[in-house]
Motif scaffolding. Structure first.
Motif, PDB file in Angstrom:
ATOM      1  N   ASN A  71     -86.168  28.404 -31.674  1.00 23.24           N
ATOM      2  CA  ASN A  71     -85.493  28.950 -30.496  1.00 23.24           C
ATOM      3  C   ASN A  71     -86.126  28.462 -29.201  1.00 23.24           C
ATOM      4  OD1 ASN A  71     -83.612  30.366 -31.933  1.00 23.24           O
ATOM      5  ND2 ASN A  71     -84.819  32.245 -32.013  1.00 23.24           N
ATOM      6  N   VAL A 120     -88.486  41.702 -35.863  1.00 25.61           N
ATOM      7  CA  VAL A 120     -88.231  41.435 -37.286  1.00 25.61           C
ATOM      8  C   VAL A 120     -89.011  42.414 -38.167  1.00 25.61           C
ATOM      9  CG1 VAL A 120     -88.657  39.778 -39.128  1.00 25.61           C
ATOM     10  CG2 VAL A 120     -87.560  39.035 -37.028  1.00 25.61           C
ATOM     11  N   THR A 123     -87.544  46.042 -37.905  1.00 26.81           N
ATOM     12  CA  THR A 123     -86.238  46.192 -38.559  1.00 26.81           C
ATOM     13  C   THR A 123     -86.382  46.140 -40.083  1.00 26.81           C
ATOM     14  OG1 THR A 123     -85.831  43.830 -38.229  1.00 26.81           O
ATOM     15  CG2 THR A 123     -84.814  45.333 -36.676  1.00 26.81           C
ATOM     16  N   THR A 173     -85.133  49.148 -42.335  1.00 25.11           N
ATOM     17  CA  THR A 173     -84.102  48.942 -43.352  1.00 25.11           C
ATOM     18  C   THR A 173     -84.520  49.513 -44.698  1.00 25.11           C
ATOM     19  OG1 THR A 173     -83.391  46.958 -42.207  1.00 25.11           O
ATOM     20  CG2 THR A 173     -82.721  47.183 -44.487  1.00 25.11           C
ATOM     21  N   ALA A 224     -86.362  41.918 -26.770  1.00 21.81           N
ATOM     22  CA  ALA A 224     -85.777  40.641 -27.173  1.00 21.81           C
ATOM     23  C   ALA A 224     -84.666  40.240 -26.209  1.00 21.81           C
ATOM     24  CB  ALA A 224     -85.248  40.725 -28.601  1.00 21.81           C
ATOM     25  N   GLY A 275     -78.044  49.999 -34.917  1.00 25.33           N
ATOM     26  CA  GLY A 275     -79.240  50.662 -34.395  1.00 25.33           C
ATOM     27  C   GLY A 275     -78.908  52.012 -33.784  1.00 25.33           C
ATOM     28  N   SER A 314     -78.058  49.310 -42.487  1.00 21.61           N
ATOM     29  CA  SER A 314     -79.248  48.614 -42.000  1.00 21.61           C
ATOM     30  C   SER A 314     -79.336  47.214 -42.584  1.00 21.61           C
ATOM     31  CB  SER A 314     -80.512  49.380 -42.372  1.00 21.61           C
ATOM     32  OG  SER A 314     -80.443  50.675 -41.891  1.00 21.61           O
ATOM     33  N   GLY A 347     -78.059  40.428 -37.374  1.00 22.72           N
ATOM     34  CA  GLY A 347     -79.038  39.977 -36.398  1.00 22.72           C
ATOM     35  C   GLY A 347     -79.420  38.524 -36.632  1.00 22.72           C
TER      36      GLY A 347
HETATM   37  C1  HDD Z   1     -81.481  46.586 -39.029  1.00 22.09           C
HETATM   38  C2  HDD Z   1     -81.381  45.581 -38.315  1.00 22.09           C
HETATM   39  C3  HDD Z   1     -81.295  45.486 -36.790  1.00 22.09           C
HETATM   40  C4  HDD Z   1     -80.932  46.421 -35.829  1.00 22.09           C
HETATM   41  C5  HDD Z   1     -80.481  47.830 -36.036  1.00 22.09           C
HETATM   42  C6  HDD Z   1     -81.057  45.762 -34.548  1.00 22.09           C
HETATM   43  N1  HDD Z   1     -81.486  44.476 -34.733  1.00 22.09           N
HETATM   44 FE1  HDD Z   1     -81.661  43.051 -33.299  1.00 22.09          FE
HETATM   45  N2  HDD Z   1     -82.059  41.660 -34.747  1.00 22.09           N
HETATM   46  C7  HDD Z   1     -82.337  41.933 -36.033  1.00 22.09           C
HETATM   47  C8  HDD Z   1     -82.076  43.099 -36.700  1.00 22.09           C
HETATM   48  C9  HDD Z   1     -81.638  44.292 -36.086  1.00 22.09           C
HETATM   49  C10 HDD Z   1     -83.016  40.779 -36.774  1.00 22.09           C
HETATM   50  C11 HDD Z   1     -82.412  40.439 -38.113  1.00 22.09           C
HETATM   51  O1  HDD Z   1     -84.304  41.110 -37.145  1.00 22.09           O
HETATM   52  C12 HDD Z   1     -83.036  39.672 -35.669  1.00 22.09           C
HETATM   53  C13 HDD Z   1     -82.499  38.306 -36.006  1.00 22.09           C
HETATM   54  C14 HDD Z   1     -83.530  37.328 -35.482  1.00 22.09           C
HETATM   55  C15 HDD Z   1     -84.575  38.148 -34.936  1.00 22.09           C
HETATM   56  O2  HDD Z   1     -85.486  37.790 -34.220  1.00 22.09           O
HETATM   57  O3  HDD Z   1     -84.371  39.433 -35.311  1.00 22.09           O
HETATM   58  C16 HDD Z   1     -82.372  40.364 -34.471  1.00 22.09           C
HETATM   59  C17 HDD Z   1     -82.242  39.699 -33.255  1.00 22.09           C
HETATM   60  C18 HDD Z   1     -82.003  40.311 -32.030  1.00 22.09           C
HETATM   61  C19 HDD Z   1     -81.914  39.612 -30.788  1.00 22.09           C
HETATM   62  C20 HDD Z   1     -81.999  38.093 -30.650  1.00 22.09           C
HETATM   63  C21 HDD Z   1     -83.375  37.558 -30.616  1.00 22.09           C
HETATM   64  C22 HDD Z   1     -83.322  36.044 -30.555  1.00 22.09           C
HETATM   65  O4  HDD Z   1     -82.312  35.466 -30.959  1.00 22.09           O
HETATM   66  O5  HDD Z   1     -84.300  35.477 -30.121  1.00 22.09           O
HETATM   67  C23 HDD Z   1     -81.688  40.562 -29.806  1.00 22.09           C
HETATM   68  C24 HDD Z   1     -81.513  40.324 -28.328  1.00 22.09           C
HETATM   69  C25 HDD Z   1     -81.661  41.863 -30.463  1.00 22.09           C
HETATM   70  N3  HDD Z   1     -81.835  41.661 -31.829  1.00 22.09           N
HETATM   71  C26 HDD Z   1     -81.463  43.050 -29.835  1.00 22.09           C
HETATM   72  C27 HDD Z   1     -81.234  44.242 -30.510  1.00 22.09           C
HETATM   73  C28 HDD Z   1     -80.934  45.489 -29.837  1.00 22.09           C
HETATM   74  C29 HDD Z   1     -80.848  45.689 -28.353  1.00 22.09           C
HETATM   75  C30 HDD Z   1     -80.748  46.438 -30.814  1.00 22.09           C
HETATM   76  C31 HDD Z   1     -80.397  47.894 -30.557  1.00 22.09           C
HETATM   77  C32 HDD Z   1     -80.878  48.848 -31.164  1.00 22.09           C
HETATM   78  C33 HDD Z   1     -80.932  45.761 -32.102  1.00 22.09           C
HETATM   79  N4  HDD Z   1     -81.229  44.441 -31.865  1.00 22.09           N
HETATM   80  C34 HDD Z   1     -80.798  46.385 -33.332  1.00 22.09           C
END
Ligand code: HDD
Ligand code: HEM
Ligand code: HEM
Lengths: 391, 457
Positions: free
Chosen positions: B150, B183, B186, B190, B241, B330, B369, B376
């Motif tokens: 990234n 990561v 979450t 989960t 993030a 979330g 989750s 995500g």
């Molecule tokens: C249970 C899973 C889960 C939940 C409930 C959330 N996320 Fe998330 N999100 C992820 C699982 C995840 C992930 C799978 O862990 C990712 C994918 C890549 C990473 O860095 O984390 C991600 C990426 C990710 C990114 C992009 C980061 C990047 O591309 O560099 C952002 C901006 C957010 N999340 C924001 C949020 C916000 C504001 C949430 C509100 C509560 C949220 N996420 C809930």
């Protein structure tokens, strides 16, 4: 030695460890099925005990090899990635089936039978596919120019030398694992299994050596450079052959009778305590290996150690003949080498990692392998149940 | 479909499959350690039994995690050789460290699972904590490579060549801290919710003996507390993030929010359809100023829009839905945990536990989750398109030139179907044959047979 050659040596070491570990692992899978089909419960038990603990550690070495290749020689990682898409994918699929079904079989009895068959077939197919990398690394079947490589699979499969490599790979896998299982059977007092595995090792050894020589003879005219270089490295192969003869002598030395069922706390001849509490001194051999060897350790154990050396020497000779190429004649260790800063960082990581890993591993090995609860092999076929070894 | 599309599909399926098991690999050890701790310090054998039963499931999931991980590790080189060539020059350190993390994880897991009575309860707790730490480390390390993709760092460019490589700087690239934080939490969230779902599901089944009900209630409350804490942390880390994206990958944030024009007081639009020709988002619920607040911490902050960038660098605009759905997960889990917490406090006196409808909501949290994790990641990866390594390597240039990818993709998809089926079948068979037994004398004590085969997953 230059930095690229050091890196190549580390890669060489990882490949050696994986080749030996994987031979034990895959070969045990095959022998377990073979024994079970013939109703030899004891032999199957010995094989199964061995496949299980080794599976994951071997697998991590498998991951280590591409990781080392990527880190040390990124350009070679590119080349092999392009060339090996099809065989590599097949290997991955077979590995996945094997790994998961082994665990399924251990969790649910219903899958038991299927697991055995899968372990046997994947135990032959995966090494066969892995061995294909050797002729490819010598340039067999590689077409096109740098950056426009492609693997001519049909061409590779029409090459007699390919079958030389296959035959050599499979027999050496089965030879090594039979040898190891013989030793393991001896340690646990599974005497009928011991006899069968020992006999197999004795039969397979010469076949394997003949095939190894056959590979050399079968190399096509384009590979004359390789033939010459292999000959130039003859001292290593001579050392390998000497070890091979040693294996044979050690096995002969232990031939007279099946090993005595180990009794409780039986002292080892010569009084030197061995690591395994269940070790039997073995029968008194009639051969010349008596004396210091027998008093230190059992000849069968020596046969295993010598076999590993046999491979190490041959592998070293082959590696030297192969240098400077990673992918002959296109990529050399120098042209594929990574950024020197990267190499030094990886080296530091590797040293720290090994420093952490080794003590933990040694502790773990002693915890499980040598101090474990008594395990009773099932009775040999048709013969009275053995005393269960005590510790 | 083209060669490139198939390669992307195959990579996405492989990673999407692995991440499910990887998440369990990261989260289950923590739950086991907590249960072991509760058994030890509260002197409650129900928790020891819980740890034991979770461990049984873990061993099977671990196998699928290891094989699918081996697949992705090698497949990255097979499908994206140019990418791995670049990785090898700059960011292969985490991969190598990870190998050692895997070794240690295998060893500590074996000690925890198979040492049986040979280590004390305290020793088991330590072993479980060690597994948690090493599994977390392997997640951190692999996520680090993704963070580098990234926001690459740690090299200089001379034409096409990378020079002056600084491996440690590459590892500590800008998005590393926020990404790893998000990561990890979450993953914990989960797994906690999946286990809470299972317990709630068991509580909902009609004829359940009262001893078992108490057991499941304990399990559920433990999981819900962990899940609740982790959901809050998820929201905090997700917010970080988002702010990070605004600063370092503005185009990804713009696509996530369907924002076309750079503006202050940017609205947060929930739902809706980003329309590239009309250059606005159709429909959806707009909260004025909130996007600015999320991205910069001020309602008056400026947020960059898509039109600041050439259209050939835009990611597909449907990532907006992926992002919204992830955030929705979330928010939903947060609401359910708060409701469950309030209900539990109000009903403290009565042993009957939560009302049925609330149990139903808890059941929904586990699958959602897992979906959130997938959403995500898919958002993260597709939001980076057309780049594999932002600004350095395009996906179309990274892909292998070797033909045959569609066939291979079909084979792998069939393989994953078999593995998914096999894993579920084995787990079900195992737990059907080993039902919960509470009335045995040694109920809480993990009854590991001493002669049990040594079996590393
Ligand atoms: C249970 C899973 C889960 C939940 C409930 C959330 N996320 Fe998330 N999100 C992820 C699982 C995840 C992930 C799978 O862990 C990712 C994918 C890549 C990473 O860095 O984390 C991600 C990426 C990710 C990114 C992009 C980061 C990047 O591309 O560099 C952002 C901006 C957010 N999340 C924001 C949020 C916000 C504001 C949430 C509100 C509560 C949220 N996420 C809930
Ligand atoms: C961010 C996503 C990922 C996380 C959190 C993660 C985490 C894990 C964990 C915890 C394990 C241990 C097995 C288990 O407990 O199930 C594992 C296995 C593995 N992962 Fe992943 N992983 C991720 C993505 C990847 C990727 C992209 C690769 C490839 C480069 C990879 C390579 C591996 C390998 C090779 C294994 C098997 C290790 C072994 O042989 O023992 N993982 N992963
Ligand atoms: C484990 C969770 C992950 C999931 C679910 C996931 C998902 C995806 C998806 C959907 C794509 C296709 C994107 C597209 O081409 O449109 C993709 C591509 C890719 N991913 Fe990931 N990813 C994960 C983690 C990782 C990690 C940790 C790495 C790095 C080590 C990685 C490396 C790649 C690469 C190299 C590609 C191909 C090039 C590209 O499309 O950018 N992924 N992944």
């Amino acid at each position: 030695m230059t930095e690229p050659v050091w890196a190549a040596t580390l890669l060489w070491a990882a490949i050696l460890v994986y080749a030996v570990g994987a031979s034990f692992d895959f070969g045990s899978g095959f022998w377990g099925w073979w024994e079970s089909r013939r109703g030899h419960r004891q032999g199957q038990w010995v094989a199964e005990r061995y496949v299980s603990p080794l599976w994951e550690v071997t697998n991590v070495f498998l991951v280590l090899i591409p990781v080392a290749l990527i880190g040390f020689f990124p350009a070679a990682a590119y080349a092999y990635g392009v060339l090996l898409l099809v065989p590599g994918s097949l290997i991955l699929i077979l590995l996945a089936i094997r790994g998961t079904f082994l665990v399924y079989g251990h969790t649910s009895q219903a899958q038991r039978r299927r697991t055995e068959v899968i372990a046997a077939w994947t135990g032959l197919l995966i090494p066969a596919l892995l061995v294909l990398v050797l002729p490819v690394s010598q340039g067999l079947g590689v077409r096109g120019a740098p950056d426009r490589w492609r693997l001519d699979l049909a061409g590779l499969l029409f090459e007699p030398a390919t079958y030389g490599f296959l035959g050599f790979g499979l027999t050496s896998e089965l030879f090594l694992s039979a040898l190891l299982l013989a030793d393991f059977a001896r340690v646990t007092g599974a005497s009928s299994a011991y006899r069968r595995y020992r006999r197999r090792a004795l039969i397979l050894g010469p076949i394997m050596f003949a095939l190894a020589a056959g590979v050399w003879a079968l190399l096509p005219p384009s590979q004359i450079w390789m033939q010459t270089r292999l000959l130039q490295n003859w001292p290593w192969f001579a050392a390998s052959f000497a070890c091979f003869l040693g294996v044979g002598l050690c096995l002969r030395a232990n031939s007279a009778a099946p090993p005595a069922p180990p009794g409780p706390q039986q002292p080892v001849a010569g009084g030197v305590s061995t690591k395994s509490p269940q070790k039997s001194p073995g029968p008194t051999p009639s051969g010349a290996i008596q004396g210091p060897l027998a008093s230190w350790k059992n000849p069968t154990r020596w046969a295993v150690i010598l076999a590993v050396f046999q491979y190490a020497f041959a592998h070293w000779g082959y590696g030297r003949a192969h240098l400077p190429y990673l992918l002959a004649p296109f990529l050399s260790v120098d042209s594929a080498f990574t950024d020197p800063a990267m190499f030094r960082t990886l080296l530091v990581v590797l040293l720290i990692g090994l420093a952490v890993f080794f003590p933990v591993f040694v502790w773990f090995w002693r915890f499980f392998m040598e101090d474990r609860n008594p395990a009773t092999p099932p009775a040999g076929d048709g013969q009275a149940a053995l005393d269960s070894p005590q510790d | 479909m083209s060669h490139l599309v198939w390669a992307r599909v195959l990579m996405a399926v492989s990673l999407g499959f692995h991440i499910v098991f990887a998440t369990f690999g990261v989260g289950v050890p923590l739950m086991i350690a907590l249960a072991e701790g509760a058994a030890l310090f509260r002197r409650d054998r129900a928790y020891a039994l819980l740890a034991q039963r979770w461990t049984r499931g873990f061993v099977v999931l671990l196998a699928a995690g290891v094989v699918s991980g081996t697949i992705v590790a090698v497949q990255l080189t097979l499908l994206w050789p140019r990418f791995m060539e670049l990785v090898g020059q700059v960011i292969s350190t985490p991969f190598l460290i990870e190998v050692f993390a895997f070794f240690l994880e295998a060893i500590f897991t074996a000690v925890y699972v198979y040492a049986g009575e040979r280590i004390s309860a305290r020793g088991r707790l330590v072993a479980a904590l060690l597994v948690t730490v090493v599994a977390g480390a392997s997640a951190v390390l692999i996520t680090d490579v993704n963070a580098f993709m990234n926001t690459p760092a740690g090299y200089d460019l001379a034409g096409n060549r990378l020079i002056h490589v600084r491996p440690w700087e590459a590892m500590l690239n800008p998005s590393f801290p926020t990404m790893v934080f998000h990561v990890l939490v979450t993953a914990y969230m989960t797994v906690a919710f999946v286990f809470a779902s299972i317990a709630a599901w068991n509580l909902l089944s009609v004829r359940i003996p009262s001893g078992a009900a108490a057991y499941h209630r304990k399990a559920m409350m433990l999981c819900l507390s962990v899940g609740g804490v982790m959901t809050v942390l998820t929201a905090i880390s997700g917010d970080l993030a988002g702010k990070f994206l605004a600063a370092h990958q503005p185009i990804k944030l713009a696509a996530a929010e369907g924002l076309f024009y750079t503006q202050t007081h940017a609205p947060l639009v929930i739902g809706g359809w980003p329309d590239p020709s009309g250059r606005h988002i159709v429909g959806g619920l707009a909260l004025p100023g909130w996007l600015s607040w999320l991205a910069t911490g001020r309602f008056g902050g400026t947020v960059q829009g898509l039109l600041d960038f050439p259209p050939d660098q835009w990611p597909p605009l449907y990532v907006h839905f992926l992002f919204d759905a992830m955030v929705a997960v979330g928010v939903w889990t947060l609401i359910v945990t708060v409701a469950a917490g309030v209900a539990a406090l109000r009903r403290r006196k009565r042993p009957s536990g939560l009302p049925g409808w609330l149990l139903g909501l808890v059941v929904s949290c586990g699958p959602l989750s897992v979906l959130g994790i997938e959403l995500g990641w898919v958002f993260d990866e597709i939001g980076r398109q057309p780049w594999t390594v932002t600004g350095l390597l395009r996906t179309a240039d990274a892909v292998t030139p070797t033909p045959g990818v569609p066939w291979i993709a079909a084979l792998f998809i069939a393989l994953y179907a078999v593995l998914a089926w096999g894993t579920v079948a084995v787990l079900r068979a195992y737990f059907r044959r080993h039902p919960l037994v509470l009335d045995r004398e040694n109920s809480g004590v993990p009854a590991r047979r001493p002669d049990e085969e040594l079996w590393l997953p």
